[in-house]
Write an enzyme that holds these catalytic residues in place. Sequence first.
Site, short mmCIF file in Angstrom:
data_model
loop_
_atom_site.label_atom_id
_atom_site.label_comp_id
_atom_site.label_asym_id
_atom_site.label_seq_id
_atom_site.Cartn_x
_atom_site.Cartn_y
_atom_site.Cartn_z
N CYS A 33 16.64 -1.75 -75.50
CA CYS A 33 16.75 -0.72 -74.66
C CYS A 33 18.18 0.14 -74.95
O CYS A 33 19.04 -0.28 -75.86
CB CYS A 33 16.89 -1.23 -73.20
N ARG A 53 27.50 18.93 -103.01
CA ARG A 53 27.99 19.00 -101.78
C ARG A 53 29.08 20.13 -101.57
O ARG A 53 28.85 21.13 -100.89
CB ARG A 53 28.44 17.50 -101.16
N LYS A 110 37.95 6.80 -93.18
CA LYS A 110 36.94 7.76 -92.43
C LYS A 110 36.03 6.97 -91.38
O LYS A 110 35.72 5.87 -91.67
CB LYS A 110 36.26 8.73 -93.32
N ARG A 164 39.35 6.14 -105.03
CA ARG A 164 38.95 6.37 -103.32
C ARG A 164 37.97 5.20 -103.18
O ARG A 164 36.77 5.31 -103.17
CB ARG A 164 38.30 7.77 -103.22
N ASP A 168 21.15 -0.41 -73.66
CA ASP A 168 22.36 -1.33 -73.39
C ASP A 168 21.88 -2.74 -73.61
O ASP A 168 22.85 -3.53 -73.45
CB ASP A 168 22.78 -0.93 -71.93
N TYR A 174 10.68 -1.91 -72.24
CA TYR A 174 9.85 -0.32 -72.15
C TYR A 174 8.66 -0.47 -72.61
O TYR A 174 8.55 -0.81 -74.07
CB TYR A 174 10.70 0.62 -72.48
N HIS A 201 33.01 13.81 -107.18
CA HIS A 201 32.49 12.73 -106.56
C HIS A 201 31.05 12.42 -106.99
O HIS A 201 30.28 13.54 -107.30
CB HIS A 201 31.99 13.18 -104.99
C1 LIG Z 1 33.23 8.35 -98.49
C2 LIG Z 1 33.64 8.82 -99.58
C3 LIG Z 1 34.24 7.98 -100.53
C4 LIG Z 1 34.06 6.13 -100.33
O1 LIG Z 1 32.85 6.16 -100.86
P1 LIG Z 1 32.64 4.44 -100.77
O2 LIG Z 1 31.23 4.43 -101.36
O3 LIG Z 1 32.61 3.83 -99.53
O4 LIG Z 1 33.56 3.68 -101.79
C5 LIG Z 1 34.99 8.39 -101.72
N1 LIG Z 1 34.88 9.72 -101.95
C6 LIG Z 1 34.58 10.59 -101.08
C7 LIG Z 1 34.61 11.86 -101.49
C8 LIG Z 1 33.88 10.15 -100.10
O5 LIG Z 1 33.14 11.11 -99.22
#
Ligand SMILES: *Cc1c(COP(=O)(O)O)cnc(C)c1O
Length: 372
Positions: free
Chosen positions: A313, A137, A40, A221, A315, A267, A168
């Site tokens: 800045c 979440r 992602k 994951r 850039d 700046y 998660h």
């Molecule tokens: C982003 C995410 C992960 C990966 O997490 P890491 O800490 O980068 O391994 C796994 N599961 C879910 C639901 C996530 O949103």
Amino acid sequence: MVVALHRPTKAIVRRSAIKHNVAAACAQLKAGTELFAVVKANAYGHGLVEVAKLTRAAGATGLCVAVLDEALELRRAGITGPILVLGIVDPEAVQLAADNDIAVPVAENSWLHAASQNLTGTKPLRVHLATDTGMGRIGFTDTAELQQAAAFMQDEPAKFTLAGIFTHFATADEVDDTQFKAQCARFNEFVAALPQRPRYVHVANTATSLWHDACHGNMVRFGVGIYGLNPSGRTIAHTPYALEPAMRIESALVMCKHVPAGTTVSYGATYVSAEDEFIGTVPMGYADGWLRRMQGATVLVDGHRCPIVGRVCMDQFMIRLPHAYPRGTKVTLVGRDGDDEITLQDVADFAGTIHYEIACCLSERVPRVYVD
Ligand SMILES: *Cc1c(COP(=O)(O)O)cnc(C)c1O
């Protein structure tokens, strides 16, 4: 967005590091467990399609993304195999997911009913049941509602395939595992409430895969570990295999000038040279993801630590050099130069954030260059 190719600033991604990290993670999986690479947010800034291909070649059997459009981009790039979206997809867009064989999560029955109305039934949508066991979440919190969702999908086989169940963890990267254990227990209750275990049962992010033996899932994951970054930051230093950081960030001086004492820089004129100094200008700024609060951090030039002077800045930013250097001299923002090294973790420490955020916030304007 425009990619700045005619500028020395680049994010260099080492393919061998990504391959090593994924292969090492795969090597320690229990028999029957698969690894899905989490790519992602442009593969945490490392480049979505390139990283997806590398991880597949290194042993990942599937991919996870955050939003449907990332999944569609992978399909457009010709990537086959399972893809799971981790965030809630608009129910209006589910046919697109079904047509492209992209799995999506369900967290509420109302979503399922809305999705059902948008599916033609020509090809079933693969769905993973999201369970909220303490992350707060997305996901079902109620067992009866979870069972209703499973039953609803079972009654509509032309429209839905129940492909997985997951949760998660909120604290997998912490030493105290009280919350982690509670989440595990709750997840096991959810799984037990289903008439049968779906194809994929998954709980582990990178931290879980490194430091926990959790919930008997059959898929991991694996996210930040792909990129060679420790999910706990500096909290848990030990990892079962070495993580190799994949990214370095380099630029070069576009100007170097000798200034007298009393010269103001950037700046707000927050920096005033104390003596005769050499000030270099680096073509990277907060529009590239080099945060404004990096004022005062150091970069490496010719093995020297050089402070960023004055405000960063949009850039460009300025640094104080030990002596004159020619235009084009390499500047290392993240990576090794001589005996010294600056890591994404160092940058995050300075900025008061986590390395995930530094990597993700690198903008598209910075070219990603892949090296072996
Ligand atoms: C982003 C995410 C992960 C990966 O997490 P890491 O800490 O980068 O391994 C796994 N599961 C879910 C639901 C996530 O949103």
